[in-house]
Design a protein around this motif. Structure first.
Motif, short mmCIF file in Angstrom:
data_model
loop_
_atom_site.label_atom_id
_atom_site.label_comp_id
_atom_site.label_asym_id
_atom_site.label_seq_id
_atom_site.Cartn_x
_atom_site.Cartn_y
_atom_site.Cartn_z
N ILE A 1 -0.17 3.31 7.84
CA ILE A 1 -0.67 3.66 6.51
C ILE A 1 -0.92 5.16 6.48
O ILE A 1 -1.62 5.69 7.34
N PRO A 2 -0.34 5.88 5.51
CA PRO A 2 -0.57 7.33 5.44
C PRO A 2 -2.05 7.64 5.29
O PRO A 2 -2.80 6.87 4.70
N GLU A 3 -2.43 8.79 5.83
CA GLU A 3 -3.82 9.22 5.74
C GLU A 3 -4.25 9.31 4.28
O GLU A 3 -3.46 9.67 3.41
N ASN A 4 -5.50 9.00 4.02
CA ASN A 4 -6.09 9.02 2.67
C ASN A 4 -5.44 8.03 1.71
O ASN A 4 -5.40 8.27 0.50
N ASN A 5 -4.92 6.93 2.23
CA ASN A 5 -4.41 5.84 1.41
C ASN A 5 -5.17 4.57 1.75
O ASN A 5 -5.64 4.40 2.87
N VAL A 6 -5.28 3.68 0.76
CA VAL A 6 -6.00 2.43 0.92
C VAL A 6 -5.08 1.29 0.51
O VAL A 6 -4.38 1.38 -0.50
N VAL A 7 -5.07 0.21 1.30
CA VAL A 7 -4.31 -0.98 0.95
C VAL A 7 -5.11 -1.75 -0.09
O VAL A 7 -6.24 -2.14 0.15
N ILE A 8 -4.50 -1.96 -1.28
CA ILE A 8 -5.20 -2.68 -2.36
C ILE A 8 -4.60 -4.05 -2.62
O ILE A 8 -5.09 -4.79 -3.48
N GLY A 9 -3.54 -4.40 -1.90
CA GLY A 9 -2.90 -5.68 -2.07
C GLY A 9 -1.62 -5.75 -1.29
O GLY A 9 -1.29 -4.83 -0.52
N TRP A 10 -0.87 -6.82 -1.49
CA TRP A 10 0.37 -7.04 -0.75
C TRP A 10 1.42 -7.60 -1.69
O TRP A 10 1.10 -8.35 -2.62
N THR A 11 2.67 -7.25 -1.46
CA THR A 11 3.78 -7.78 -2.23
C THR A 11 4.81 -8.37 -1.27
O THR A 11 5.06 -7.80 -0.20
#
Length: 170
Positions: free
Chosen positions: A157-167
């Motif tokens: 996961i790139p820095e300063n990114n948040v996982v908000i869901g999945w596809t």
């Protein structure tokens, strides 16, 4: 002694073979690691922190938990937010608004404060039917990253990114 060594070697080989599904895709056997069948949906940290908003009511697609507070009914739209209904007539709740909270999975209500698990963060929101919403507090990275529906944790996961869901990957 020879039989014992052969038996131990046989058991070891059987144990290693049973690990195959966790290490490689045994059916395709390209020595490619097994990964989730889902791709993470990402939001950069600044957009994530500014993503909570009040919208017009929408239809429910994937419902989660249900909460009741006084005459309000909250229904979680998994990883998207909460449908808010006027529940003064429980036999016929009326949609009021949709509280958009990307990555949301759960909420708790105490007095007039709504505490929401927004992906990795905990936010405190005040909701008033006339004045809308006010985010009063955000505690970042208090929860672990969202797992994929098939149980995998996100990787790379790139820095300063948040996982908000999945596809689902087709």
């Amino acid at each position: 002694m020879k039989k014992t060594k052969l038996l131990a070697l046989g058991l070891l080989l059987m144990c290693l073979q049973s690990c195959c599904p966790f290490l490689v895709d045994c059916e395709n056997s390209d020595d490619d690691p097994v990964f989730s069948r889902y791709r993470p949906i990402l939001l950069d940290r600044s957009n994530f922190e500014n993503s909570v908003s009040l919208k017009n009511p929408t239809s429910i697609n994937t419902s989660g938990k249900i909460y009741i507070k006084d005459d309000l009914l909250f229904i979680n739209e998994v990883h998207k937010g909460f449908h808010i209904y006027d529940n003064s007539n429980p036999s016929s709740p009326t949609p009021i608004k949709f509280l958009e909270v990307p990555g949301s999975t759960d909420l708790a209500i105490r007095d007039n404060m709504i505490y929401i698990n927004q992906a990795t963060d905990l936010i405190a929101v005040e909701y008033d039917t006339t004045n809308g919403i006010t985010i009063t507090k955000r505690v970042i990275n208090i929860f672990p990253e969202l797992r994929s529906p098939d149980g995998f944790l996100p990787y790379n996961i790139p820095e300063n990114n948040v996982v908000i869901g999945w596809t689902l990957i087709n």
